[in-house]
Design an enzyme around this catalytic site. Structure first.
Site, short mmCIF file in Angstrom:
data_model
loop_
_atom_site.label_atom_id
_atom_site.label_comp_id
_atom_site.label_asym_id
_atom_site.label_seq_id
_atom_site.Cartn_x
_atom_site.Cartn_y
_atom_site.Cartn_z
N ASP A 49 0.89 -1.17 0.00
CA ASP A 49 0.00 0.00 0.00
C ASP A 49 0.92 1.21 0.00
O ASP A 49 1.66 1.43 0.96
CB ASP A 49 -0.87 -0.06 1.26
CG ASP A 49 -1.72 1.19 1.47
OD1 ASP A 49 -1.52 2.20 0.75
OD2 ASP A 49 -2.58 1.16 2.37
N TYR B 235 2.43 0.85 14.50
CA TYR B 235 1.34 0.68 13.55
C TYR B 235 1.56 1.53 12.30
O TYR B 235 1.74 2.73 12.38
CB TYR B 235 0.00 1.08 14.19
CG TYR B 235 -1.13 0.99 13.20
CD1 TYR B 235 -1.48 -0.24 12.66
CD2 TYR B 235 -1.82 2.12 12.81
CE1 TYR B 235 -2.50 -0.35 11.74
CE2 TYR B 235 -2.86 2.02 11.89
CZ TYR B 235 -3.19 0.79 11.37
OH TYR B 235 -4.19 0.69 10.46
N LYS C 218 -2.22 -2.40 7.77
CA LYS C 218 -2.39 -3.83 8.01
C LYS C 218 -1.63 -4.61 6.94
O LYS C 218 -1.22 -4.05 5.93
CB LYS C 218 -3.89 -4.16 7.99
CG LYS C 218 -4.24 -5.41 8.75
CD LYS C 218 -3.86 -5.31 10.21
CE LYS C 218 -3.93 -6.64 10.91
NZ LYS C 218 -3.54 -6.53 12.32
P1 13P Z 1 -4.71 -0.34 5.33
O1 13P Z 1 -3.88 -1.30 6.15
O2 13P Z 1 -5.47 -1.02 4.26
O3 13P Z 1 -3.87 0.79 4.85
O4 13P Z 1 -5.83 0.26 6.26
C1 13P Z 1 -5.51 0.86 7.44
C2 13P Z 1 -6.71 0.94 8.30
O5 13P Z 1 -6.78 0.25 9.28
C3 13P Z 1 -7.79 1.81 7.91
O6 13P Z 1 -8.74 2.01 8.95
MG MG Z 2 -3.79 2.22 3.51
MG MG Z 3 -4.81 -2.08 2.63
#
Ligand code: 13P
Ligand code: MG
Ligand code: MG
Ligand code: 13P
Length: 377
Positions: A13, A229, A232
C-alpha cells in the site's frame, strides 16, 4: 528437465485517495510502465498490475526463482515510483508500506508482502490469485484448512487418487519468526491446534507430495516489522488448481463463509470478510468490511493467460474476476450483516481485537494517570 517458471506476487500500500480506499490509476500506470520495461529487458516474462482496496499488487512471471534480488528490486522501485506519484498528488498515506528509504536485497522485511512459487509448468496450469484488504495473513488459514484438509469441502481429497496422498503444510509463527513443516492428514489435529490461534500462526506454504508447491501466502507482519502501527498486512495468496490439486470450485467454496478476520478500521476491529470484484473492493463501510478478491489465470509457457487474445501485449490481461458474480451477493449481504453486528460492540471486545493485538492504544497513559488513585481491593 523443462525450465521452471516462478510466479511472484508482491504487494504494498503506497498511498490512496480519501483515506484507505484505492490507489490512483496513475500509480498503477507508472508501476506497469516499469514492469513493461523489465519484460523488454528480459528480466520478466510477463506481468499484471492490479489492486485490492488500497493495496497494489504486482503479479510477475519469470525464470529467476524465488527471492531473486533483481525481481525484488524491480518491485521495490515500482512501488517507490508509485509512491512518488501519490506524494505529488498529496494522496493519503503515500509510501505507507515502504519502511526504509533504500532497497536492501529483498522486499521481505522492508514492508511489502510477497507470495512466490517456482514450479515446473504442467500441460495446463490453472491458478487463482487471492488478494485481501484490511486483514492479516492468518485470514487464509481457515479457507486453506478447508481446501486442503477437509474432505467435506474438497471431495477430490477422497475421490481423486492423486489428492489422496495428502499435503505438507508449512506453518509460521509470525511473532517469533519460526516455521514448522507438518503433515496432513496424519497431524491434522495438531495443525489445527496451531492454526486456530490466528494471532500467532499462519500457513505459509502447502505442498502436494507429488505435484509440489500448491499454495503460498504472504505472511509478513507489518506492525512487527515496523515496530509500530503503519497499516495492516493485507495478505495475498497464490493457489495452483486441478489435476491432482483441488479444483477451482473447491478452492473458492470456503470463501462462501464470511469468516471474522482481524484488521479492519485502524487495524483493530473484527469484521466479516466480503468477497468481491476488484472494482468493488473500495472499503466503503467503516473502512471495510475486510475485502477478498480472487482472480483466475492460466500460466502458459511462463506467461499469464486470461481472457485476452493469445499473444496480446505483456501486462494487458483480463483474468476471470471470480467474486464479481451475483452468486456471491448472498455472502456479501451476510458479511455486511455480521460486520454491522460486530460494530454494535463499539470499542468493546470482541468487536475490537485483544489488547496484545491492538495496533495502538492509550491504555498505558491512562493507567499511569490513574496510578495514584488505584486502591487495593
Ligand atoms: P490499510 O492497512 O489497508 O492501509 O488500512 C488501514 C486501516 O486500518 C484503515 O482504517
Ligand atoms: Mg492504507
Ligand atoms: Mg490495505
Ligand atoms: P471437467 O470435467 O469439465 O474438466 O471438470 C472437472 C472438474 O474439475 C470440475 O470440478
Amino acid at each position: 528437465m523443462p525450465e521452471k517458471v516462478t510466479v511472484s506476487l508482491i504487494k504494498a500500500d503506497v498511498g490512496s485517495i480519501a483515506g484507505h480506499s484505492r490507489p490512483h490509476p496513475r500509480m498503477m500506470e507508472v508501476a506497469s510502465e516499469m514492469l513493461g520495461k523489465a519484460v523488454r529487458d528480459g528480466l520478466l516474462n510477463d506481468y499484471y498490475v492490479t489492486r485490492c482496496g488500497d493495496d497494489m499488487q504486482l503479479l510477475m512471471t519469470h525464470r529467476k526463482g524465488e527471492n531473486n534480488r533483481e525481481v525484488h528490486e524491480l518491485a521495490w522501485n515500482a512501488f517507490m515510483a508509485a509512491a512518488n506519484e501519490a506524494k505529488k498528488m498529496h494522496l493519503y498515506a503515500a509510501g505507507q508500506d515502504l519502511l526504509s528509504d533504500a532497497f536492501s536485497g529483498n522486499v521481505r522485511g522492508q514492508g511489502p508482502g510477497a507470495a512466490e512459487m517456482e514450479f515446473e509448468e504442467r500441460p495446463t496450469e490453472p491458478m487463482l490469485v487471492f488478494m485481501a484488504d484490511k486483514c492479516g495473513p492468518s485470514a487464509y488459514s481457515l479457507p486453506i484448512s478447508k481446501i486442503f484438509m477437509d474432505p467435506f469441502t474438497t471431495t477430490g481429497l477422497v475421490i481423486d487418487p492423486r489428492a489422496h496422498l495428502g499435503y505438507d503444510i508449512e506453518i509460521v509463527d509470525v511473532v517469533d519468526h519460526k516455521k514448522v513443516l507438518m503433515s496432513s492428514p496424519a497431524e491434522l489435529y495438531d495443525i489445527l491446534a496451531l492454526l486456530g490461534d490466528t494471532t500467532r500462526y499462519a500457513v505459509k506454504r502447502v505442498i502436494h507430495r507429488s505435484v509440489g508447491i500448491a499454495a503460498v501466502v504472504s505472511t509478513e507482519k507489518l506492525n512487527i516489522l515496523a515496530g509500530k502501527y503503519v497499516g495492516k498486512d493485507d495478505p495475498v495468496m497464490l493457489v495452483r488448481c486441478q489435476s491432482g490439486l483441488p479444483a477451482v470450485g473447491e478452492v473458492l467454496q470456503p470463501f462462501a463463509f464470511p469468516q471474522l478476520v482481524a484488521g479492519w478500521m485502524r487495524g483493530s476491529h473484527y469484521g466479516a470478510w466480503y468477497p468481491c470484484a476488484v472494482d468493488q473492493s473500495d472499503p466503503t463501510y467503516h473502512d471495510g468490511p475486510p475485502r477478498v478478491c480472487s482472480l483466475g489465470i492460466q500460466i502458459t509457457n511462463g506467461k499469464i493467460q486470461g481472457c485476452e487474445a493469445p499473444g496480446s501485449k505483456p501486462g494487458d490481461h483480463k483474468p476471470i474476476d471470480y467474486f464479481a458474480g451475483r452468486e456471491w451477493d448472498i455472502v456479501r449481504n451476510k458479511a455486511m450483516e455480521i460486520s454491522i453486528y460486530m460494530r454494535g460492540h463499539g470499542p468493546f471486545m470482541p468487536g475490537i481485537v485483544s489488547p496484545e493485538e491492538l495496533e495502538y492504544t492509550t491504555r498505558p497513559d491512562i493507567l499511569k494517570k490513574l496510578e495514584p488513585r488505584m486502591q487495593p481491593l
